[in-house]
Design a protein around this motif. Sequence first.
Motif, PDB file in Angstrom:
ATOM      1  N   THR A  96       0.851  -1.187   0.000  1.00 44.33           N
ATOM      2  CA  THR A  96       0.000   0.000   0.000  1.00 44.33           C
ATOM      3  C   THR A  96       0.886   1.235   0.000  1.00 44.33           C
ATOM      4  O   THR A  96       1.775   1.372   0.843  1.00 44.33           O
ATOM      5  CB  THR A  96      -0.924   0.044   1.227  1.00 44.33           C
ATOM      6  OG1 THR A  96      -1.773  -1.112   1.217  1.00 44.33           O
ATOM      7  CG2 THR A  96      -1.795   1.292   1.214  1.00 44.33           C
ATOM      8  N   VAL A  97       0.647   2.116  -0.970  1.00 42.09           N
ATOM      9  CA  VAL A  97       1.382   3.375  -1.053  1.00 42.09           C
ATOM     10  C   VAL A  97       0.460   4.498  -0.587  1.00 42.09           C
ATOM     11  O   VAL A  97      -0.634   4.670  -1.126  1.00 42.09           O
ATOM     12  CB  VAL A  97       1.869   3.647  -2.486  1.00 42.09           C
ATOM     13  CG1 VAL A  97       2.643   4.972  -2.535  1.00 42.09           C
ATOM     14  CG2 VAL A  97       2.752   2.501  -2.989  1.00 42.09           C
ATOM     15  N   LEU A  98       0.905   5.244   0.410  1.00 44.90           N
ATOM     16  CA  LEU A  98       0.162   6.406   0.897  1.00 44.90           C
ATOM     17  C   LEU A  98       0.562   7.590   0.022  1.00 44.90           C
ATOM     18  O   LEU A  98       1.739   7.930  -0.081  1.00 44.90           O
ATOM     19  CB  LEU A  98       0.487   6.690   2.363  1.00 44.90           C
ATOM     20  CG  LEU A  98       0.498   5.485   3.322  1.00 44.90           C
ATOM     21  CD1 LEU A  98       0.681   5.954   4.759  1.00 44.90           C
ATOM     22  CD2 LEU A  98      -0.748   4.642   3.182  1.00 44.90           C
ATOM     23  N   ALA A  99      -0.429   8.225  -0.606  1.00 51.17           N
ATOM     24  CA  ALA A  99      -0.125   9.180  -1.677  1.00 51.17           C
ATOM     25  C   ALA A  99      -0.827  10.516  -1.475  1.00 51.17           C
ATOM     26  O   ALA A  99      -1.718  10.656  -0.648  1.00 51.17           O
ATOM     27  CB  ALA A  99      -0.520   8.583  -3.034  1.00 51.17           C
ATOM     28  N   HIS A 100      -0.389  11.478  -2.290  1.00 52.68           N
ATOM     29  CA  HIS A 100      -0.969  12.828  -2.341  1.00 52.68           C
ATOM     30  C   HIS A 100      -0.974  13.508  -0.966  1.00 52.68           C
ATOM     31  O   HIS A 100      -1.922  14.206  -0.589  1.00 52.68           O
ATOM     32  CB  HIS A 100      -2.385  12.795  -2.918  1.00 52.68           C
ATOM     33  CG  HIS A 100      -2.688  13.984  -3.793  1.00 52.68           C
ATOM     34  ND1 HIS A 100      -2.834  15.247  -3.293  1.00 52.68           N
ATOM     35  CD2 HIS A 100      -2.866  14.094  -5.133  1.00 52.68           C
ATOM     36  CE1 HIS A 100      -3.101  16.085  -4.289  1.00 52.68           C
ATOM     37  NE2 HIS A 100      -3.110  15.407  -5.425  1.00 52.68           N
ATOM     38  N   LEU A 101       0.107  13.318  -0.203  1.00 56.93           N
ATOM     39  CA  LEU A 101       0.245  14.006   1.080  1.00 56.93           C
ATOM     40  C   LEU A 101       0.420  15.501   0.856  1.00 56.93           C
ATOM     41  O   LEU A 101       1.190  15.911  -0.015  1.00 56.93           O
ATOM     42  CB  LEU A 101       1.452  13.481   1.853  1.00 56.93           C
ATOM     43  CG  LEU A 101       1.253  12.236   2.720  1.00 56.93           C
ATOM     44  CD1 LEU A 101       1.005  10.991   1.853  1.00 56.93           C
ATOM     45  CD2 LEU A 101       2.458  12.012   3.631  1.00 56.93           C
TER      46      LEU A 101
ATOM     47  N   THR B 296       2.456  15.159   7.346  1.00 55.53           N
ATOM     48  CA  THR B 296       3.827  14.661   7.337  1.00 55.53           C
ATOM     49  C   THR B 296       3.787  13.163   7.070  1.00 55.53           C
ATOM     50  O   THR B 296       2.776  12.505   7.351  1.00 55.53           O
ATOM     51  CB  THR B 296       4.553  14.890   8.683  1.00 55.53           C
ATOM     52  OG1 THR B 296       3.947  14.059   9.691  1.00 55.53           O
ATOM     53  CG2 THR B 296       4.498  16.358   9.108  1.00 55.53           C
ATOM     54  N   PRO B 297       4.852  12.596   6.522  1.00 51.35           N
ATOM     55  CA  PRO B 297       4.880  11.139   6.322  1.00 51.35           C
ATOM     56  C   PRO B 297       4.664  10.372   7.629  1.00 51.35           C
ATOM     57  O   PRO B 297       3.992   9.343   7.633  1.00 51.35           O
ATOM     58  CB  PRO B 297       6.283  10.898   5.756  1.00 51.35           C
ATOM     59  CG  PRO B 297       6.642  12.186   5.083  1.00 51.35           C
ATOM     60  CD  PRO B 297       6.044  13.253   5.942  1.00 51.35           C
TER      61      PRO B 297
ATOM     62  N   ALA C 293       4.557   7.808  -0.601  1.00 56.95           N
ATOM     63  CA  ALA C 293       5.026   8.450  -1.833  1.00 56.95           C
ATOM     64  C   ALA C 293       5.475   9.871  -1.538  1.00 56.95           C
ATOM     65  O   ALA C 293       4.878  10.567  -0.716  1.00 56.95           O
ATOM     66  CB  ALA C 293       3.913   8.462  -2.872  1.00 56.95           C
ATOM     67  N   GLU C 294       6.522  10.304  -2.214  1.00 57.44           N
ATOM     68  CA  GLU C 294       7.068  11.645  -2.018  1.00 57.44           C
ATOM     69  C   GLU C 294       6.821  12.516  -3.242  1.00 57.44           C
ATOM     70  O   GLU C 294       6.604  12.024  -4.349  1.00 57.44           O
ATOM     71  CB  GLU C 294       8.565  11.561  -1.733  1.00 57.44           C
ATOM     72  CG  GLU C 294       8.907  10.783  -0.465  1.00 57.44           C
ATOM     73  CD  GLU C 294      10.391  10.818  -0.163  1.00 57.44           C
ATOM     74  OE1 GLU C 294      10.979  11.927  -0.216  1.00 57.44           O
ATOM     75  OE2 GLU C 294      10.966   9.754   0.111  1.00 57.44           O
ATOM     76  N   GLN C 295       6.866  13.821  -3.020  1.00 56.85           N
ATOM     77  CA  GLN C 295       6.697  14.755  -4.127  1.00 56.85           C
ATOM     78  C   GLN C 295       7.945  14.839  -4.990  1.00 56.85           C
ATOM     79  O   GLN C 295       7.856  14.942  -6.219  1.00 56.85           O
ATOM     80  CB  GLN C 295       6.360  16.152  -3.588  1.00 56.85           C
ATOM     81  CG  GLN C 295       6.178  17.221  -4.655  1.00 56.85           C
ATOM     82  CD  GLN C 295       4.939  17.022  -5.498  1.00 56.85           C
ATOM     83  OE1 GLN C 295       3.871  17.489  -5.169  1.00 56.85           O
ATOM     84  NE2 GLN C 295       5.062  16.319  -6.623  1.00 56.85           N
TER      85      GLN C 295
END
Length: 257
Positions: A210-215, A221-222, A244-246
Amino acid sequence: MRFSVLGSGSKGNSVYIEEGRTAILIDNGFSGKELEQRLSTIGRSLDNLTAICVTHEHNDHINGVGVVSRRCKVPVYANGGTFAGAEKKMGKPFRFIEFGTGDELAIQDLEVRSFRISHDTADPVGFVISNGREYLGYCTDTGAVSKLMELRLARCHGLILEFNHNLDMLKNGPYPLVLQQRVRSSQGHLANEDAGQFLKRLLHRNLKTTVLAHLSETNNTPELALRAAIEAVGSESCGELIVAEQQIPTRLLSLIA
């Protein structure tokens, strides 16, 4: 099937997915040069691309779609509402293929099925991408979750889900009230806690990644996103959790059913 979230956030979004001879992008909010650099990071190039599938017409998802389509001579898949909203920004792609929301698309070695989400655009969608064995679900930029979303994502071996903001950071941060209300609305973005509960409902023993996205860079914060996900699922296994990072892509992730 392998994939990488090339970048995720308000400054640009794109996901690379490959199977056999097929390589697609979900959205592209980056310039051609930037996309090329990000693909190079994971050992891929623009020459790999087969198609671009678009979720909705906001700039951070379409800013580089037209130029990459024309440069690489690949088609752009979008529904009519999204294409109408994106046409001025995107320009004329190399080829446009319109689908109806809910349709299943055959793109060489991949099958792509869209489903309706809830965002302040014409006809926003998420996608489930499959090679016939593994299923990857993509669902960001939604202010609410629905039974339909849960149904479509229920059997996925990999998920890319929105964990946009921490409610306290949003409330106490620099956003004016009207923008806070837009983010928190049913057509805005998911808070960490709501996304965590959604993830809990999607758990099954074959969920691998699972990728946590669009933070939000301003309102999250991560660490807070990961904490919300872990607290929601508790002792149940949800496979590998990645944020996921920007600025940089995730590594190239493999899904094996």
